[in-house]
Design an enzyme around this catalytic site. Structure first.
Site, PDB file in Angstrom:
ATOM      1  N   HIS A  95       0.292  -1.329   0.358  1.00  0.00           N
ATOM      2  CA  HIS A  95       0.226  -0.011   0.135  1.00  0.00           C
ATOM      3  C   HIS A  95       0.873   1.451  -0.264  1.00  0.00           C
ATOM      4  O   HIS A  95       2.056   1.202   0.342  1.00  0.00           O
ATOM      5  CB  HIS A  95      -1.275  -0.225   1.234  1.00  0.00           C
ATOM      6  CG  HIS A  95      -2.047   0.697   1.575  1.00  0.00           C
ATOM      7  ND1 HIS A  95      -1.271   2.148   1.729  1.00  0.00           N
ATOM      8  CD2 HIS A  95      -3.444   0.857   1.059  1.00  0.00           C
ATOM      9  CE1 HIS A  95      -2.691   3.294   1.565  1.00  0.00           C
ATOM     10  NE2 HIS A  95      -3.728   2.380   0.757  1.00  0.00           N
ATOM     11  N   GLU A 166      -4.196   1.935  -7.845  1.00  0.00           N
ATOM     12  CA  GLU A 166      -4.296   2.701  -5.947  1.00  0.00           C
ATOM     13  C   GLU A 166      -3.631   4.222  -6.472  1.00  0.00           C
ATOM     14  O   GLU A 166      -1.976   4.698  -6.088  1.00  0.00           O
ATOM     15  CB  GLU A 166      -4.501   2.667  -4.578  1.00  0.00           C
ATOM     16  CG  GLU A 166      -4.818   1.419  -4.346  1.00  0.00           C
ATOM     17  CD  GLU A 166      -5.390   1.513  -2.370  1.00  0.00           C
ATOM     18  OE1 GLU A 166      -6.689   1.530  -2.656  1.00  0.00           O
ATOM     19  OE2 GLU A 166      -4.320   2.133  -2.617  1.00  0.00           O
ATOM     20  N   SER A 214     -10.485   7.186  -3.449  1.00  0.00           N
ATOM     21  CA  SER A 214     -11.600   8.130  -2.803  1.00  0.00           C
ATOM     22  C   SER A 214     -12.815   7.425  -3.349  1.00  0.00           C
ATOM     23  O   SER A 214     -13.774   8.293  -4.193  1.00  0.00           O
ATOM     24  CB  SER A 214     -11.252   9.682  -3.552  1.00  0.00           C
ATOM     25  OG  SER A 214     -10.110   9.452  -2.336  1.00  0.00           O
TER      26      SER A 214
HETATM   27  P1  PGA Z   1      -8.958   5.420   0.850  1.00  0.00           P
HETATM   28  O1  PGA Z   1      -8.547   5.157   1.221  1.00  0.00           O
HETATM   29  O2  PGA Z   1     -10.432   5.163   0.506  1.00  0.00           O
HETATM   30  O3  PGA Z   1      -9.928   6.163   1.967  1.00  0.00           O
HETATM   31  O4  PGA Z   1      -9.342   6.755  -0.727  1.00  0.00           O
HETATM   32  C1  PGA Z   1      -8.660   4.132  -0.550  1.00  0.00           C
HETATM   33  C2  PGA Z   1      -6.498   3.166   0.055  1.00  0.00           C
HETATM   34  O5  PGA Z   1      -6.660   3.736   1.068  1.00  0.00           O
HETATM   35  O6  PGA Z   1      -6.943   1.312   0.134  1.00  0.00           O
END
Ligand code: PGA
Length: 253
Positions: A95, A166, A214
């Protein structure tokens, strides 16, 4: 059609067991709805016992990370064996918040291999920090994917891998900062091309691609339609029982 996947990445939230139990009580009221998708919840390991009991029958437990060591004695480490003993089926790896703390693609690659060997589905997170108009971010993305998978060989159950695209600039932002459906569709084609170059077409086509950054009840449907993704990695919106319910309704109706 395969069920949509939603991985709820709870990070270091909620901030107490009591608040976690309250959230779980809200979520488990909609267990029939959640059975319509493949829901994974990734809480802090200290909440595992409580979470695993309360989600039994409608969701699986996931891990937000794990160390790349298997054997030996280690202080301060929750090993894959311990995670598996709680029923963890899937693990988020690499991540951007872990990479920001210094985790390298080399370590990430070791973890992906270890997860596959241990029968845990690895969800490898990749994504560019910035999206420049010249398209240089594509080279950055390619390099990150290649390095994060460099330990894998054909025959390593590579088809069981999941990739969560991501883009770092979209994580933890307001909904207008999520990627657009068109850009997401392009990114999925690009990622699949890299996977094809690395592992061949047959394997690459079996690898599941998710999106994270998000995601919320307002944008989830448009991000799911025609973009080539099979599901989502969701942070903030998965920490609110109502929003989780709305997102899953959007995906299933
Ligand atoms: P978020 O986080 O949905 O709050 O943007 C996603 C993630 O970090 O996996």
């Amino acid at each position: 059609m395969a069920k949509q996947i939603l991985v709820a990445n709870w990070k270091n939230h909620p901030d107490s067991l009591r608040a976690t139990n309250a959230l779980l009580a809200g979520i488990s009221r909609k267990r029939a709805l959640y059975k319509q998708i493949s829901l994974y919840i990734a809480p802090s390991p200290v909440y595992f016992e409580s979470v695993s009991k309360k989600i039994a029958g409608f969701s699986n437990l996931a891990s937000q990370d794990f160390p790349s060591v298997l054997e030996g004695t280690h202080t301060g480490i929750v090993t894959l064996d311990i995670l598996k003993s709680f029923g963890v089926k899937l693990a988020i790896i690499g991540h951007s918040e872990m990479r920001a703390l210094g985790e390298t693609s080399k370590e990430v690659s070791k973890k992906v291999k270890l997860a596959l060997k241990s029968g845990i589905v690895p969800v490898l997170c990749v994504g560019e920090r910035i999206r420049d108009e010249e398209g240089e971010y594509l080279g950055v993305l390619r390099q990150e994917i290649k390095l994060s998978l460099e330990d894998l060989k054909k025959g390593d159950d590579v088809h069981k891998l999941m990739i969560a695209y991501e883009p770092v600039w979209a994580v933890g932002k307001k909904s207008k900062d999520a990627v657009s459906p068109d850009d997401l569709a392009q990114a999925v084609i690009f990622i699949r091309k890299i996977l094809t170059d690395m592992f061949g077409r047959d394997t690459a086509e079996k690898i599941t691609i998710l999106y994270g950054g998000s995601v919320n009840p307002k944008n989830i449907k448009s991000l799911a339609s025609g973009t080539g993704i099979k599901g989502f990695l969701v942070g903030r919106a998965s920490l609110d029982a109502k929003q989780l319910e709305e997102m899953v309704k959007e995906l299933t109706t």
